[in-house]
Design a protein around this motif. Sequence first.
Motif, PDB file in Angstrom:
ATOM      1  N   SER A  44       0.432   2.529  -4.842  1.00  0.00           N
ATOM      2  CA  SER A  44       0.320   1.164  -4.325  1.00  0.00           C
ATOM      3  C   SER A  44       0.392   0.152  -5.468  1.00  0.00           C
ATOM      4  CB  SER A  44      -0.972   0.987  -3.528  1.00  0.00           C
ATOM      5  OG  SER A  44      -2.083   1.125  -4.383  1.00  0.00           O
TER       6      SER A  44
ATOM      7  N   GLU B 268       0.857  -1.195   0.000  1.00  0.00           N
ATOM      8  CA  GLU B 268       0.000   0.000   0.000  1.00  0.00           C
ATOM      9  C   GLU B 268       0.889   1.238   0.000  1.00  0.00           C
ATOM     10  OE1 GLU B 268      -3.367   0.647  -0.094  1.00  0.00           O
ATOM     11  OE2 GLU B 268      -3.500  -1.450  -0.681  1.00  0.00           O
ATOM     12  N   ASP B 269       1.747   1.327   1.004  1.00  0.00           N
ATOM     13  CA  ASP B 269       2.731   2.409   1.144  1.00  0.00           C
ATOM     14  C   ASP B 269       4.057   1.735   1.452  1.00  0.00           C
ATOM     15  OD1 ASP B 269       0.847   4.660   1.107  1.00  0.00           O
ATOM     16  OD2 ASP B 269       0.166   3.827   3.007  1.00  0.00           O
ATOM     17  N   ASN B 270       5.137   2.300   0.895  1.00  0.00           N
ATOM     18  CA  ASN B 270       6.439   1.722   1.174  1.00  0.00           C
ATOM     19  C   ASN B 270       7.421   2.848   1.463  1.00  0.00           C
ATOM     20  OD1 ASN B 270       9.235   0.718   0.501  1.00  0.00           O
ATOM     21  ND2 ASN B 270       8.087  -1.188   0.339  1.00  0.00           N
TER      22      ASN B 270
ATOM     23  N   PRO C 152       8.543   6.183  -1.420  1.00  0.00           N
ATOM     24  CA  PRO C 152       7.417   7.018  -0.979  1.00  0.00           C
ATOM     25  C   PRO C 152       6.628   7.654  -2.123  1.00  0.00           C
ATOM     26  CG  PRO C 152       9.517   8.105  -0.529  1.00  0.00           C
ATOM     27  CD  PRO C 152       9.833   6.713  -0.991  1.00  0.00           C
TER      28      PRO C 152
END
Length: 189
Positions: free
Chosen positions: A86, A76-78, A82
């Motif tokens: 997703s 979803e978020d990493n 950034p």
Amino acid sequence: MCVPSSKKWSAVAIRPVLKMGDPRLWQQARTVDFFATPELHALIADMQETMLHLDGAGLAAPQIGVGLRVVIFGFEDNPRYPEAGSVPYTILINPELTPLSDEIEEAWEGCLSVPGLRGSVPRWRHLRYTGFDPCGQPIERSVDGFHARVVQHECDHLDGILYPMRIRDFRLFGFADALSPDAENLPED
């Protein structure tokens, strides 16, 4: 009956990730012949745990010393990417990639097997990937952008290719903290 890979295995482990220079990373991975086995599900559970622990966008079985054509990717978020949107969580076995156009784009990549370094890597912008899930059910998707980049990066590991081998301009390769601020902030797509 196939047991879903999301099941929590009692022996799930964070595995050490091989680093560039380890000869196992240069080997061609073998095709998975049998699906829905306890061994395959245990491998996938270990890969999931390892990838999550290291904030990875993906992981290939050869990176943890298992020479099978299995990759996982998605988030979803990493925090490592950034700016990336997703990517749906995917377990992909015996993947095949087909470019859908001649369009190539350069963007920054890193790798759990090449820690601390980043490089600008050319990749197909649009592609279709096919393969199987852990139960042997077919998967087929057409993707672009960062999703296409991630699947290409992970599938390269299955053929013994690390992203530095694809870099065209080594002025755009180095330690993340030493790259110019402008280079580090280039968009992923």
